[in-house]
Design a protein around this motif. Sequence first.
Motif, PDB file in Angstrom:
ATOM      1  N   ALA A  13       0.803  -1.199   0.000  1.00 50.99           N
ATOM      2  CA  ALA A  13       0.000   0.000   0.000  1.00 50.99           C
ATOM      3  C   ALA A  13       0.842   1.257   0.000  1.00 50.99           C
ATOM      4  O   ALA A  13       0.388   2.305   0.423  1.00 50.99           O
ATOM      5  N   LEU A  14       2.090   1.192  -0.468  1.00 49.15           N
ATOM      6  CA  LEU A  14       2.834   2.421  -0.671  1.00 49.15           C
ATOM      7  C   LEU A  14       1.958   3.343  -1.509  1.00 49.15           C
ATOM      8  O   LEU A  14       1.552   3.008  -2.611  1.00 49.15           O
ATOM      9  N   ALA A  15       1.637   4.490  -0.986  1.00 47.06           N
ATOM     10  CA  ALA A  15       0.588   5.285  -1.607  1.00 47.06           C
ATOM     11  C   ALA A  15       1.050   6.686  -1.927  1.00 47.06           C
ATOM     12  O   ALA A  15       2.011   7.176  -1.354  1.00 47.06           O
ATOM     13  N   LEU A  16       0.366   7.310  -2.840  1.00 41.22           N
ATOM     14  CA  LEU A  16       0.642   8.694  -3.198  1.00 41.22           C
ATOM     15  C   LEU A  16      -0.465   9.586  -2.667  1.00 41.22           C
ATOM     16  O   LEU A  16      -1.628   9.250  -2.711  1.00 41.22           O
ATOM     17  N   ALA A  17      -0.084  10.746  -2.143  1.00 41.90           N
ATOM     18  CA  ALA A  17      -1.068  11.708  -1.664  1.00 41.90           C
ATOM     19  C   ALA A  17      -0.534  13.096  -1.939  1.00 41.90           C
ATOM     20  O   ALA A  17       0.635  13.268  -2.230  1.00 41.90           O
ATOM     21  N   PRO A  18      -1.381  14.121  -1.861  1.00 41.90           N
ATOM     22  CA  PRO A  18      -0.894  15.470  -2.072  1.00 41.90           C
ATOM     23  C   PRO A  18       0.212  15.806  -1.093  1.00 41.90           C
ATOM     24  O   PRO A  18       0.274  15.280   0.017  1.00 41.90           O
ATOM     25  N   ALA A  19       1.102  16.692  -1.451  1.00 44.83           N
ATOM     26  CA  ALA A  19       2.291  16.964  -0.663  1.00 44.83           C
ATOM     27  C   ALA A  19       2.008  17.790   0.575  1.00 44.83           C
ATOM     28  O   ALA A  19       2.904  18.097   1.325  1.00 44.83           O
ATOM     29  N   THR A  20       0.771  18.160   0.834  1.00 40.58           N
ATOM     30  CA  THR A  20       0.431  18.929   2.027  1.00 40.58           C
ATOM     31  C   THR A  20      -0.433  18.081   2.941  1.00 40.58           C
ATOM     32  O   THR A  20      -1.406  17.485   2.516  1.00 40.58           O
ATOM     33  N   LEU A  21      -0.032  18.037   4.228  1.00 41.70           N
ATOM     34  CA  LEU A  21      -0.780  17.239   5.193  1.00 41.70           C
ATOM     35  C   LEU A  21      -1.179  18.085   6.383  1.00 41.70           C
ATOM     36  O   LEU A  21      -0.440  18.963   6.807  1.00 41.70           O
ATOM     37  N   GLY A  22      -2.334  17.761   6.967  1.00 38.81           N
ATOM     38  CA  GLY A  22      -2.697  18.343   8.246  1.00 38.81           C
ATOM     39  C   GLY A  22      -2.148  17.468   9.355  1.00 38.81           C
ATOM     40  O   GLY A  22      -1.152  16.777   9.180  1.00 38.81           O
ATOM     41  N   ASP A  23      -2.818  17.457  10.524  1.00 40.00           N
ATOM     42  CA  ASP A  23      -2.348  16.644  11.636  1.00 40.00           C
ATOM     43  C   ASP A  23      -2.525  15.162  11.361  1.00 40.00           C
ATOM     44  O   ASP A  23      -1.809  14.344  11.908  1.00 40.00           O
ATOM     45  N   ASP A  24      -3.484  14.804  10.559  1.00 38.95           N
ATOM     46  CA  ASP A  24      -3.757  13.401  10.268  1.00 38.95           C
ATOM     47  C   ASP A  24      -3.788  13.182   8.769  1.00 38.95           C
ATOM     48  O   ASP A  24      -4.236  14.030   8.009  1.00 38.95           O
ATOM     49  N   TYR A  25      -3.320  11.990   8.382  1.00 43.52           N
ATOM     50  CA  TYR A  25      -3.391  11.606   6.972  1.00 43.52           C
ATOM     51  C   TYR A  25      -4.735  10.940   6.746  1.00 43.52           C
ATOM     52  O   TYR A  25      -5.045   9.926   7.345  1.00 43.52           O
ATOM     53  N   GLU A  26      -5.557  11.520   5.917  1.00 46.95           N
ATOM     54  CA  GLU A  26      -6.896  10.983   5.690  1.00 46.95           C
ATOM     55  C   GLU A  26      -6.950  10.242   4.374  1.00 46.95           C
ATOM     56  O   GLU A  26      -6.487  10.722   3.354  1.00 46.95           O
ATOM     57  N   SER A  27      -7.516   9.052   4.405  1.00 49.47           N
ATOM     58  CA  SER A  27      -7.673   8.269   3.184  1.00 49.47           C
ATOM     59  C   SER A  27      -8.925   7.437   3.324  1.00 49.47           C
ATOM     60  O   SER A  27      -9.478   7.291   4.405  1.00 49.47           O
ATOM     61  N   GLY A  28      -9.351   6.874   2.209  1.00 55.31           N
ATOM     62  CA  GLY A  28     -10.500   5.981   2.271  1.00 55.31           C
ATOM     63  C   GLY A  28     -10.034   4.603   2.682  1.00 55.31           C
ATOM     64  O   GLY A  28      -8.888   4.254   2.547  1.00 55.31           O
ATOM     65  N   LEU A  29     -10.975   3.805   3.188  1.00 54.65           N
ATOM     66  CA  LEU A  29     -10.649   2.454   3.600  1.00 54.65           C
ATOM     67  C   LEU A  29     -11.592   1.479   2.928  1.00 54.65           C
ATOM     68  O   LEU A  29     -12.779   1.712   2.830  1.00 54.65           O
ATOM     69  N   ASP A  30     -11.022   0.369   2.472  1.00 58.18           N
ATOM     70  CA  ASP A  30     -11.817  -0.690   1.869  1.00 58.18           C
ATOM     71  C   ASP A  30     -11.406  -1.976   2.561  1.00 58.18           C
ATOM     72  O   ASP A  30     -10.439  -2.614   2.178  1.00 58.18           O
ATOM     73  N   GLY A  31     -12.110  -2.340   3.629  1.00 52.81           N
ATOM     74  CA  GLY A  31     -11.671  -3.482   4.412  1.00 52.81           C
ATOM     75  C   GLY A  31     -10.365  -3.147   5.100  1.00 52.81           C
ATOM     76  O   GLY A  31     -10.246  -2.140   5.775  1.00 52.81           O
ATOM     77  N   ASP A  32      -9.355  -3.995   4.884  1.00 53.15           N
ATOM     78  CA  ASP A  32      -8.067  -3.765   5.517  1.00 53.15           C
ATOM     79  C   ASP A  32      -7.190  -2.805   4.719  1.00 53.15           C
ATOM     80  O   ASP A  32      -6.187  -2.331   5.223  1.00 53.15           O
ATOM     81  N   GLN A  33      -7.511  -2.560   3.473  1.00 51.39           N
ATOM     82  CA  GLN A  33      -6.565  -1.806   2.672  1.00 51.39           C
ATOM     83  C   GLN A  33      -6.795  -0.301   2.752  1.00 51.39           C
ATOM     84  O   GLN A  33      -7.900   0.166   2.943  1.00 51.39           O
ATOM     85  N   VAL A  34      -5.701   0.449   2.646  1.00 42.94           N
ATOM     86  CA  VAL A  34      -5.748   1.905   2.627  1.00 42.94           C
ATOM     87  C   VAL A  34      -5.350   2.343   1.229  1.00 42.94           C
ATOM     88  O   VAL A  34      -4.377   1.862   0.678  1.00 42.94           O
ATOM     89  N   PHE A  35      -6.107   3.252   0.622  1.00 44.00           N
ATOM     90  CA  PHE A  35      -5.737   3.702  -0.721  1.00 44.00           C
ATOM     91  C   PHE A  35      -5.560   5.217  -0.730  1.00 44.00           C
ATOM     92  O   PHE A  35      -6.117   5.919   0.113  1.00 44.00           O
ATOM     93  N   PRO A  36      -4.769   5.726  -1.642  1.00 39.80           N
ATOM     94  CA  PRO A  36      -4.418   7.146  -1.631  1.00 39.80           C
ATOM     95  C   PRO A  36      -5.547   8.024  -2.127  1.00 39.80           C
ATOM     96  O   PRO A  36      -6.452   7.588  -2.826  1.00 39.80           O
ATOM     97  N   VAL A  37      -5.424   9.274  -1.759  1.00 39.06           N
ATOM     98  CA  VAL A  37      -6.412  10.247  -2.210  1.00 39.06           C
ATOM     99  C   VAL A  37      -6.167  10.622  -3.662  1.00 39.06           C
ATOM    100  O   VAL A  37      -7.093  10.847  -4.436  1.00 39.06           O
ATOM    101  N   LYS A  38      -4.898  10.653  -4.084  1.00 42.85           N
ATOM    102  CA  LYS A  38      -4.559  11.153  -5.406  1.00 42.85           C
ATOM    103  C   LYS A  38      -3.369  10.406  -5.970  1.00 42.85           C
ATOM    104  O   LYS A  38      -2.443  10.070  -5.243  1.00 42.85           O
ATOM    105  N   SER A  39      -3.363  10.145  -7.272  1.00 39.20           N
ATOM    106  CA  SER A  39      -2.252   9.486  -7.942  1.00 39.20           C
ATOM    107  C   SER A  39      -1.440  10.513  -8.730  1.00 39.20           C
ATOM    108  O   SER A  39      -1.822  11.662  -8.855  1.00 39.20           O
ATOM    109  N   THR A  40      -0.278  10.071  -9.291  1.00 46.60           N
ATOM    110  CA  THR A  40       0.604  10.970 -10.046  1.00 46.60           C
ATOM    111  C   THR A  40       1.158  10.250 -11.251  1.00 46.60           C
ATOM    112  O   THR A  40       0.677   9.192 -11.638  1.00 46.60           O
ATOM    113  N   ALA A  41       2.223  10.790 -11.808  1.00 46.64           N
ATOM    114  CA  ALA A  41       2.844  10.199 -12.998  1.00 46.64           C
ATOM    115  C   ALA A  41       3.864   9.125 -12.656  1.00 46.64           C
ATOM    116  O   ALA A  41       4.529   8.599 -13.542  1.00 46.64           O
ATOM    117  N   VAL A  42       4.016   8.814 -11.394  1.00 48.46           N
ATOM    118  CA  VAL A  42       5.029   7.840 -10.981  1.00 48.46           C
ATOM    119  C   VAL A  42       4.443   6.426 -11.031  1.00 48.46           C
ATOM    120  O   VAL A  42       3.321   6.192 -10.605  1.00 48.46           O
TER     121      VAL A  42
END
Length: 432
Positions: A13-42
């Motif tokens: 689940a190495l994930a990509l997210a926007p480069a700005t974070l607040g106090d907590d990293y927020e993402s959606g959850l699907d069962g056990d897996q965590v997925f990123p908010v946003k993808s990139t060209a990598v």
Amino acid sequence: MRSPATWVALVGALALAPATLGDDYESGLDGDQVFPVKSTAVRMASERVEVFVGWAAERGGHAKMRVAAEFVLVNDSTEPQTILVSFPVSDHEEEFTRTVDGQAVAVHKYEVKDPNGLVTHYHAYTSEIRFEPRQTRRVRVTYVAASDARSGWPPYPACWSYILRTGALWKGTIGEAEVVVHFPAAMPPGGFGPFRSEAVLLSPLGYEVNGRTVTWTFKDFEPDEDIHIEWNAALALVASDPLRLAPRDEAPGLQLQMAMFLIDNGAPSGVVALKELREAFPQSAEAKLVDYYLGRACARFYVNGGRIENVIWSPHAAAQHYEAALRQPLDDARRRDALAQLFVLYTQELDETAKADRTLARLRKENLSLPEHGELLEMVGLASPEGGLALLEAMKVGPDDALKAEDIRSRLERERQSRQAPPAQAKVQGGS
């Protein structure tokens, strides 16, 4: 089905997210897996994960999984990219490290929030990574995770999952991926040689087994399922032959565990396994416990809801085995249990008053205290209130337990008096 105690290796689940974070990293959850908010060209060109399973050294401890994972990431664009790489994990990891191209980088730990408020116990390690145009970078992470596989007895079924599906969030397909799991010398305990279908479940199909190593290899793929392993130590033991196949230093302990599993499940072959253990390794520490467990196989008492419950096959044989066990150097817990079992046998099943008195005298010399040995006191007291009172007098009772001890004493006195009271005479009707 994964239990709450199961640790989940979210390496994929190495994930990509926007480069700005607040106090907590927020993402959606699907069962056990965590997925990123946003993808990139990598994109992920390759990944290799190695997991080394190590059993706990102390009884009741948790097995540790040492994980090392390396990811080759490629910026396919002609523009520089600065991305936030997030590594979600469970609550049970230790010694987390991350390097980029061999250089250690700072990581920040964030709680992973489920927008629906259903899951809050995962968190993520994040760090920024800069890519020049068309640059390839190598990210490596290591950590140690606790599993739900516990040492001691009974053996607990264990499972391990590696989340692959979140790898689909990278650009394009993953070029290649390899996940290698190395099990220790007794993987699972008693599972020698090829993996036993009775004891180990592996998914998805397509893996290779070499000795005690399982390997999954994928090429140019977009993952749509995860890797999952389950193993059951008890079933592995029964499916194996420890005395013949196990290393000599492990064979006695594994044979004893197998026999205990069989006996606790009412299988007569457990008695045979104990006798084979004593014959094959007569000088081993485990052989000195054989009579104790043969006693348990013949008769076992325990307290349940204020009553003595029992499983009786042969009370005479049980008493003989417990007496023989007490001539061996048993640990404190087994010695006290053997004495309590004997006392109940002599009072409840065999009507051996003199032997019951001698056993109680031995039990009173033990270093007993309340509330640590309250269940033992309860068993003796239920078998004989006189015995319970005598045992209570010999127990160490601290000031915090004085009221509890007095309550037990009063209850045992009432029970003793009720047993001594003469039966009520029935009234004779009529006559003159």
